[in-house]
Design an enzyme around this catalytic site. Structure first.
Site, PDB file in Angstrom:
ATOM      1  N   THR A   1       1.029  -1.260   0.156  1.00  0.00           N
ATOM      2  CA  THR A   1      -0.188  -0.079   0.157  1.00  0.00           C
ATOM      3  C   THR A   1       0.984   1.064   0.270  1.00  0.00           C
ATOM      4  O   THR A   1       1.731   0.779   1.165  1.00  0.00           O
ATOM      5  CB  THR A   1      -0.524  -0.169   1.554  1.00  0.00           C
ATOM      6  OG1 THR A   1      -1.447   1.292   1.737  1.00  0.00           O
ATOM      7  CG2 THR A   1      -0.068  -0.335   2.507  1.00  0.00           C
ATOM      8  N   ASP A   2       0.233   2.532  -0.595  1.00  0.00           N
ATOM      9  CA  ASP A   2       0.857   3.121  -0.113  1.00  0.00           C
ATOM     10  C   ASP A   2       0.750   4.114   1.026  1.00  0.00           C
ATOM     11  O   ASP A   2       1.508   5.291   0.876  1.00  0.00           O
ATOM     12  CB  ASP A   2       0.381   4.464  -1.024  1.00  0.00           C
ATOM     13  CG  ASP A   2      -1.198   5.396  -0.995  1.00  0.00           C
ATOM     14  OD1 ASP A   2      -2.088   4.139   0.209  1.00  0.00           O
ATOM     15  OD2 ASP A   2      -2.015   5.392  -1.474  1.00  0.00           O
ATOM     16  N   GLU A   3       0.381   3.533   1.811  1.00  0.00           N
ATOM     17  CA  GLU A   3       0.374   4.136   2.808  1.00  0.00           C
ATOM     18  C   GLU A   3       1.308   3.901   4.073  1.00  0.00           C
ATOM     19  O   GLU A   3       1.802   4.039   5.480  1.00  0.00           O
ATOM     20  CB  GLU A   3      -0.400   3.544   4.411  1.00  0.00           C
ATOM     21  CG  GLU A   3      -1.746   4.188   3.719  1.00  0.00           C
ATOM     22  CD  GLU A   3      -3.264   3.939   4.446  1.00  0.00           C
ATOM     23  OE1 GLU A   3      -3.003   3.606   5.328  1.00  0.00           O
ATOM     24  OE2 GLU A   3      -4.433   2.911   3.675  1.00  0.00           O
TER      25      GLU A   3
ATOM     26  N   LYS B   1       2.754  -3.493   7.309  1.00  0.00           N
ATOM     27  CA  LYS B   1       2.313  -4.287   5.588  1.00  0.00           C
ATOM     28  C   LYS B   1       3.985  -3.004   4.745  1.00  0.00           C
ATOM     29  O   LYS B   1       4.812  -3.656   4.227  1.00  0.00           O
ATOM     30  CB  LYS B   1       1.502  -2.870   4.690  1.00  0.00           C
ATOM     31  CG  LYS B   1       0.065  -3.172   4.938  1.00  0.00           C
ATOM     32  CD  LYS B   1       0.239  -4.532   4.140  1.00  0.00           C
ATOM     33  CE  LYS B   1       0.337  -4.626   2.667  1.00  0.00           C
ATOM     34  NZ  LYS B   1       0.008  -5.863   2.209  1.00  0.00           N
TER      35      LYS B   1
ATOM     36  N   TYR C   1      -2.100  -0.493  10.997  1.00  0.00           N
ATOM     37  CA  TYR C   1      -1.726  -1.481   9.686  1.00  0.00           C
ATOM     38  C   TYR C   1      -0.672  -0.586   8.383  1.00  0.00           C
ATOM     39  O   TYR C   1       0.008  -1.917   8.421  1.00  0.00           O
ATOM     40  CB  TYR C   1      -3.137  -1.317   8.993  1.00  0.00           C
ATOM     41  CG  TYR C   1      -3.458  -1.173   7.548  1.00  0.00           C
ATOM     42  CD1 TYR C   1      -3.271  -2.735   7.003  1.00  0.00           C
ATOM     43  CD2 TYR C   1      -2.849  -0.297   6.497  1.00  0.00           C
ATOM     44  CE1 TYR C   1      -3.224  -3.006   5.583  1.00  0.00           C
ATOM     45  CE2 TYR C   1      -2.727  -0.551   5.081  1.00  0.00           C
ATOM     46  CZ  TYR C   1      -3.634  -1.275   5.115  1.00  0.00           C
ATOM     47  OH  TYR C   1      -3.230  -2.301   3.818  1.00  0.00           O
TER      48      TYR C   1
HETATM   49  P1  NAD Z   1      -9.633  -7.401   2.245  1.00  0.00           P
HETATM   50  O1  NAD Z   1      -9.049  -7.667   3.542  1.00  0.00           O
HETATM   51  O2  NAD Z   1     -10.518  -7.677   1.654  1.00  0.00           O
HETATM   52  O3  NAD Z   1      -9.318  -9.386   1.538  1.00  0.00           O
HETATM   53  C1  NAD Z   1      -7.679  -9.879   2.266  1.00  0.00           C
HETATM   54  C2  NAD Z   1      -7.964 -11.001   2.092  1.00  0.00           C
HETATM   55  O4  NAD Z   1      -7.201 -12.199   2.966  1.00  0.00           O
HETATM   56  C3  NAD Z   1      -9.793 -12.153   2.835  1.00  0.00           C
HETATM   57  O5  NAD Z   1     -10.158 -12.686   2.098  1.00  0.00           O
HETATM   58  C4  NAD Z   1      -8.939 -12.376   4.175  1.00  0.00           C
HETATM   59  O6  NAD Z   1      -9.302 -14.179   4.368  1.00  0.00           O
HETATM   60  C5  NAD Z   1      -7.058 -13.087   3.853  1.00  0.00           C
HETATM   61  N1  NAD Z   1      -6.268 -13.729   4.757  1.00  0.00           N
HETATM   62  C6  NAD Z   1      -6.227 -13.042   5.507  1.00  0.00           C
HETATM   63  N2  NAD Z   1      -5.394 -13.307   6.766  1.00  0.00           N
HETATM   64  C7  NAD Z   1      -5.100 -14.749   6.100  1.00  0.00           C
HETATM   65  C8  NAD Z   1      -4.136 -15.561   6.148  1.00  0.00           C
HETATM   66  N3  NAD Z   1      -3.781 -15.155   7.259  1.00  0.00           N
HETATM   67  N4  NAD Z   1      -4.071 -16.379   5.236  1.00  0.00           N
HETATM   68  C9  NAD Z   1      -4.899 -17.085   4.378  1.00  0.00           C
HETATM   69  N5  NAD Z   1      -5.837 -15.484   3.997  1.00  0.00           N
HETATM   70  C10 NAD Z   1      -5.863 -14.581   5.066  1.00  0.00           C
HETATM   71  O7  NAD Z   1      -8.335  -7.192   1.179  1.00  0.00           O
HETATM   72  P2  NAD Z   1      -7.913  -6.345  -0.060  1.00  0.00           P
HETATM   73  O8  NAD Z   1      -8.984  -5.138   0.650  1.00  0.00           O
HETATM   74  O9  NAD Z   1      -8.804  -7.022  -1.011  1.00  0.00           O
HETATM   75  O10 NAD Z   1      -6.298  -6.140  -0.001  1.00  0.00           O
HETATM   76  C11 NAD Z   1      -5.595  -6.990   0.053  1.00  0.00           C
HETATM   77  C12 NAD Z   1      -3.820  -6.211  -0.068  1.00  0.00           C
HETATM   78  O11 NAD Z   1      -4.177  -5.261  -1.088  1.00  0.00           O
HETATM   79  C13 NAD Z   1      -3.588  -6.292   0.970  1.00  0.00           C
HETATM   80  O12 NAD Z   1      -2.574  -7.014   1.298  1.00  0.00           O
HETATM   81  C14 NAD Z   1      -3.541  -4.974   1.267  1.00  0.00           C
HETATM   82  O13 NAD Z   1      -2.887  -4.424   2.423  1.00  0.00           O
HETATM   83  C15 NAD Z   1      -3.383  -4.069  -0.043  1.00  0.00           C
HETATM   84  N6  NAD Z   1      -4.092  -3.376  -0.587  1.00  0.00           N
HETATM   85  C16 NAD Z   1      -4.678  -2.325  -0.777  1.00  0.00           C
HETATM   86  C17 NAD Z   1      -5.622  -1.030  -1.093  1.00  0.00           C
HETATM   87  C18 NAD Z   1      -6.946  -1.188  -0.953  1.00  0.00           C
HETATM   88  O14 NAD Z   1      -7.580  -0.287  -0.698  1.00  0.00           O
HETATM   89  N7  NAD Z   1      -7.968  -2.309  -0.874  1.00  0.00           N
HETATM   90  C19 NAD Z   1      -5.299  -0.950  -2.219  1.00  0.00           C
HETATM   91  C20 NAD Z   1      -3.767  -0.700  -1.169  1.00  0.00           C
HETATM   92  C21 NAD Z   1      -3.156  -1.754  -1.407  1.00  0.00           C
END
Ligand code: NAD
Length: 377
Positions: free
Chosen positions: A152-154, A180, A176
């Protein structure tokens, strides 16, 4: 954690049909971005083994319609090194794309432990499994193997003006973001220490189909439709950059296929908007698509609430590297993406209504607008 006698759910023993493209292990593929990515990758001919713990944030419903000939789902934890190693060997995996994470900043403030366990320890276990497997491969397969970590950009913290580049220092402000950033450092170190062919993407706020209703955009949409208040934090002037999820997934595929190993790539929408303006845009869309019965605007449901300490003012990243090296740029404007997202939520009540009912009853969901940056609004 060790693999028990049968830790897997789903169809872990089913062999995937042979197709022209490679076989990848997607972790967290039942979550928001992971499920969109799985759908896109399978649509491009990749075969996907999907490992997900199915926490509150994951549901196999988000994977409905994904071609089962090209996709296998395994319920499991990325902390389970033995299970991951077993999957890597069994399916002769060519790449890992790691989405698995605890991703909601508010939850990281309330209870950071799970963020440390999954986002840091889990990434470490995944890296260790990948390193063992990668070292067993023949030279040609070793060269082709990739470990792509989605971040993430955070991790860069808040910036008043200008943009963060890939070489900006990490300065995370929430548990969080810190978890990351720690994982990003581990991934980088595995490349420099062991030569593991890693890639990192640091992306801005995503939105679109299959996003869990606790996040800002779906929560605003659903709260508005339910006639609830739309609280906006402070004066609403905090700025975020927004990217439609399919653009993010396209960027990940490009980085996976053509990214320079050992590198990080910023991925952003070049669509900065103040929170208040974003909420107003959603209200304007709803006024058009689903007018209120009383004929008044949803804007009347907005309510300003006192700001919280430590609220990051602005995130903004420079996407020059991915644009120049991989010819990627966002293709869907924020207004177009919001319209698509609203249409999707209106058309897919069967996805989100049961989720809200089963998982969030008695919680804040649908009762308050929350932002991804950890501020309850
Ligand atoms: P989300 O919370 O919707 O999904 C996370 C998934 O990971 C879920 O299906 C959960 O069941 C699974 N999970 C959690 N712990 C686990 C473990 N120990 N083992 C296996 N599976 C596990 O998250 P998202 O919004 O889809 O984000 C996905 C990734 O992208 C993350 O790493 C997040 O940091 C990154 N990200 C998200 C955003 C955003 O805006 N949503 C932006 C930048 C980066």
């Amino acid at each position: 954690m060790k693999a028990g006698p049968d830790p897997m759910e789903g169809e872990p023993d089913r062999q995937l049909s042979v197709s022209m493209k490679k076989l990848i292990l997607v972790t967290g593929g039942a979550g928001f971005i992971g499920s969109n990515f799985t759908r896109m990758a399978v649509g491009r001919g990749y075969r996907v083994v999907n490992l997900d713990k199915l926490t509150y944030a994951g549901t196999r419903e988000s994977l409905r319609g994904v071609d089962s000939g090209l996709h296998v789902f395994v319920k499991g934890d990325i902390n389970d090194r033995e299970l991951v190693l077993q999957l890597l060997r069994k399916h002769a995996i060519c790449a890992i794309v790691n989405f698995a994470a605890e991703s909601h900043v508010d939850r990281s403030i309330d209870s950071p432990g799970e963020f440390i366990r999954t986002n840091i320890n889990g990434t470490f276990e995944l890296l260790e499994a990948a390193r063992t497997f990668w070292q067993e491969l023949e030279p040609e397969s070793r060269n082709e193997f990739r470990f792509l970590h989605v971040s993430t950009d955070e991790v860069f913290g808040s910036i008043e003006s200008g943009l963060f580049t890939e070489s900006s220092p990490a300065a995370p402000n929430s548990p969080y973001a810190a978890s990351k950033a720690a994982a990003d450092h581990l991934v980088r170190a595995y490349h420099h220490t062991y030569g593991l062919p890693t890639l990192v993407t640091n992306c801005s706020n995503n939105y679109g189909p299959y996003q869990f209703p606790e996040k800002l955009i779906p929560n605003t949409l659903l709260s508005a439709l339910q006639g609830r208040m739309l609280p906006v934090y402070g004066d609403g002037s905090n700025v975020r950059d927004w990217l439609y999820v399919e653009d993010h997934c396209e960027a990940i595929i490009r980085v996976l296929e053509r990214g320079r190993t050992g590198s990080a790539y910023n991925v952003g929408g070049e669509s900065e908007r103040k929170n208040i303006d974003l909420v107003r845009s959603i209200c304007a869309l709803l006024d058009k698509e689903r007018p209120r019965a009383d004929g008044r605007s949803y804007v009347e449901q907005i309510a300003f609430v006192p700001d919280r300490p430590g609220h990051d003012r602005r995130y903004a990243i420079d996407i020059t590297r991915i644009r120049r090296e991989l010819d990627w740029k966002p293709s869907i404007s924020l207004d177009e993406g919001l319209a698509r997202t609203l249409r999707w939520y209106l058309d897919n009540e069967d996805w989100w209504v049961p989720l809200v009912r089963e998982r969030y009853q008695g919680q804040r969901l649908g009762l308050a607008v929350e932002s991804r940056d950890g501020r309850r609004q």
